[in-house]
Motif scaffolding. Sequence first.
Motif, short mmCIF file in Angstrom:
data_model
loop_
_atom_site.label_atom_id
_atom_site.label_comp_id
_atom_site.label_asym_id
_atom_site.label_seq_id
_atom_site.Cartn_x
_atom_site.Cartn_y
_atom_site.Cartn_z
N ALA A 12 -7.73 -1.55 -1.69
CA ALA A 12 -6.69 -0.79 -2.37
C ALA A 12 -5.54 -0.47 -1.41
CB ALA A 12 -7.27 0.50 -2.95
N ASP A 13 -5.89 -0.06 -0.19
CA ASP A 13 -4.85 0.22 0.80
C ASP A 13 -4.06 -1.05 1.14
OD1 ASP A 13 -4.97 2.92 1.16
OD2 ASP A 13 -6.36 2.86 2.84
N SER A 16 -1.69 -1.89 -1.93
CA SER A 16 -0.63 -0.90 -2.12
C SER A 16 0.36 -0.90 -0.96
CB SER A 16 -1.26 0.49 -2.27
OG SER A 16 -0.27 1.48 -2.41
N ASN A 20 4.40 -1.73 -0.63
CA ASN A 20 5.37 -0.82 -0.01
C ASN A 20 6.17 -1.51 1.09
OD1 ASN A 20 4.80 1.35 -1.63
ND2 ASN A 20 3.39 2.32 -0.20
N ASP A 76 -1.12 6.96 -7.87
CA ASP A 76 -0.80 5.53 -7.92
C ASP A 76 -0.14 5.16 -9.25
OD1 ASP A 76 -1.55 4.73 -5.42
OD2 ASP A 76 -3.58 4.12 -5.98
N SER A 79 3.43 6.57 -9.30
CA SER A 79 4.30 5.85 -8.37
C SER A 79 4.69 4.49 -8.93
CB SER A 79 3.59 5.68 -7.02
OG SER A 79 3.34 6.92 -6.42
N SER A 80 3.76 3.83 -9.59
CA SER A 80 4.06 2.53 -10.19
C SER A 80 5.19 2.64 -11.20
CB SER A 80 2.81 1.96 -10.86
OG SER A 80 3.10 0.74 -11.51
N ASP A 111 3.91 9.28 -4.28
CA ASP A 111 3.02 8.46 -3.46
C ASP A 111 2.31 9.28 -2.38
OD1 ASP A 111 1.83 6.10 -2.50
OD2 ASP A 111 3.40 5.87 -1.00
N ASP A 171 5.78 -4.24 -5.73
CA ASP A 171 5.36 -2.91 -5.32
C ASP A 171 4.79 -2.13 -6.50
OD1 ASP A 171 4.96 -0.74 -3.65
OD2 ASP A 171 7.01 -0.01 -3.81
N SER A 174 1.35 -3.38 -7.35
CA SER A 174 0.36 -3.05 -6.31
C SER A 174 -0.24 -1.67 -6.52
CB SER A 174 1.00 -3.15 -4.92
OG SER A 174 1.93 -2.09 -4.69
N PHE A 175 0.57 -0.71 -6.99
CA PHE A 175 0.04 0.63 -7.26
C PHE A 175 -0.99 0.59 -8.39
CE2 PHE A 175 4.02 2.26 -5.23
CZ PHE A 175 3.41 3.05 -4.28
N SER A 178 -4.24 -0.83 -7.02
CA SER A 178 -4.88 0.17 -6.16
C SER A 178 -5.62 1.21 -6.99
CB SER A 178 -3.83 0.84 -5.28
OG SER A 178 -4.39 1.90 -4.53
#
Length: 409
Positions: A12-13, A16, A20, A76, A79-80, A111, A171, A174-175, A178
């Motif tokens: 997940a890191d 994400s 970023n 997450d 933020s997405s 985030d 990006d 990716s959130f 995650s």
Amino acid sequence: MRRAPLYALYTADTISLSGNAVAQIAIPWYVLTTTGSATLTALVVFFNFLPIVLAAFFGGVVVDRLGFRATSVVADLASSAAVAAIPLLAATVGIEIWQLMMLVFVGALLDAPGATARAALFPDVVELAAVRMERASGVRSGIQQGAQLIGAPLGGVLVAVVGATAALWLDAVSFLVSAALVVVFVPRPQRTPASEQQQGRFFEELAEGLRFIWSHRLVRAVVVMVLLTNLIEAPGPVVLAVFAREEYGSAADFGLLVGVLGGAALAGALGYSAIGHRLPRRRTFLLCFAGVPVGYLALAAQPALPVAVAALALAGFAAGPINPLLFTVQTEIVPAALRGRIFGAIRAGAWAAIPLGILVGGAVVAAVGAAATFFAMGVLLAAVVGYGFLNPTFREMDRAKSPEQVPPP
């Protein structure tokens, strides 16, 4: 199966943070090429960092109350949505600079609690996996640095091929990925969230975290030193963007330089993961810090691209072990029930000077150029490292070592 949550959190890191890293290339480059202003570019980066400090400081209590896992997922998803709004507006009605700044601010504000929550969740999944914290935190930091290795060159290529705003879709996605990984693979913690325990008022709980930091002089000294170094290094992305445009003229070269920095830091972090439990902490911490200003001083000489790549590789490799070492020390000192507010306050304290550093650095690079700014950064950073060698408080890093966890096979 015990290690599945740890691997899921690593993945997940990775996803994400790679997204970023694309945004860190796409947004400054979009503003720089659209407006031609280093000051406006610095202002947009400023609006990316300011909410991180605010949300980390005030959001730590929320993380403890809502729970580490739930906060990570909610942050997450939110933020997405904020990041996706940037390319959506650009593709439909168009986007103004002030709108971009606002969305960057909101995205970073959402985030930061998620990052704090994943950091607070990490010791639990490490304990479940039965590995040394030095090894696990080294891999975690390596992933964070590796995200630069993957995301920054990818961001440079995407910006060159499809444009800066379109690259931000990566990006946003990716959130979502995650959040899904945490929901599916990371179990709910055995610990009862602070929201179900007896609570004080919000600011009382916030003050409790600050008192804890102030009462531990090692934590206090680390926060002060990292705050100073972050103040000095804060203009780095802006200065490097200007430097790459002036010296080499391509977004792909900018992405390469950022990627090399991340890749070298990845190597340093993975090296610490392998042998960090055998190294003296204070000496390792200070010697690694001492290697970072060498890279800035080398760039000040306006070298050819291969030399610039080598200089950033040296600086990145030296920086690699610093974060996992500090995170290991924090997990030994901080009580589990207070992780959200204390990790958040430490993050906020360490990052508090970054917005100011970005604004000052943007003005300085506009006035004197990238090379002179790199020289000033290198000299000031070397002075702070000298303070670290003279401060006896850092000797507590070695004395505070806890008994080793069960080593992995």
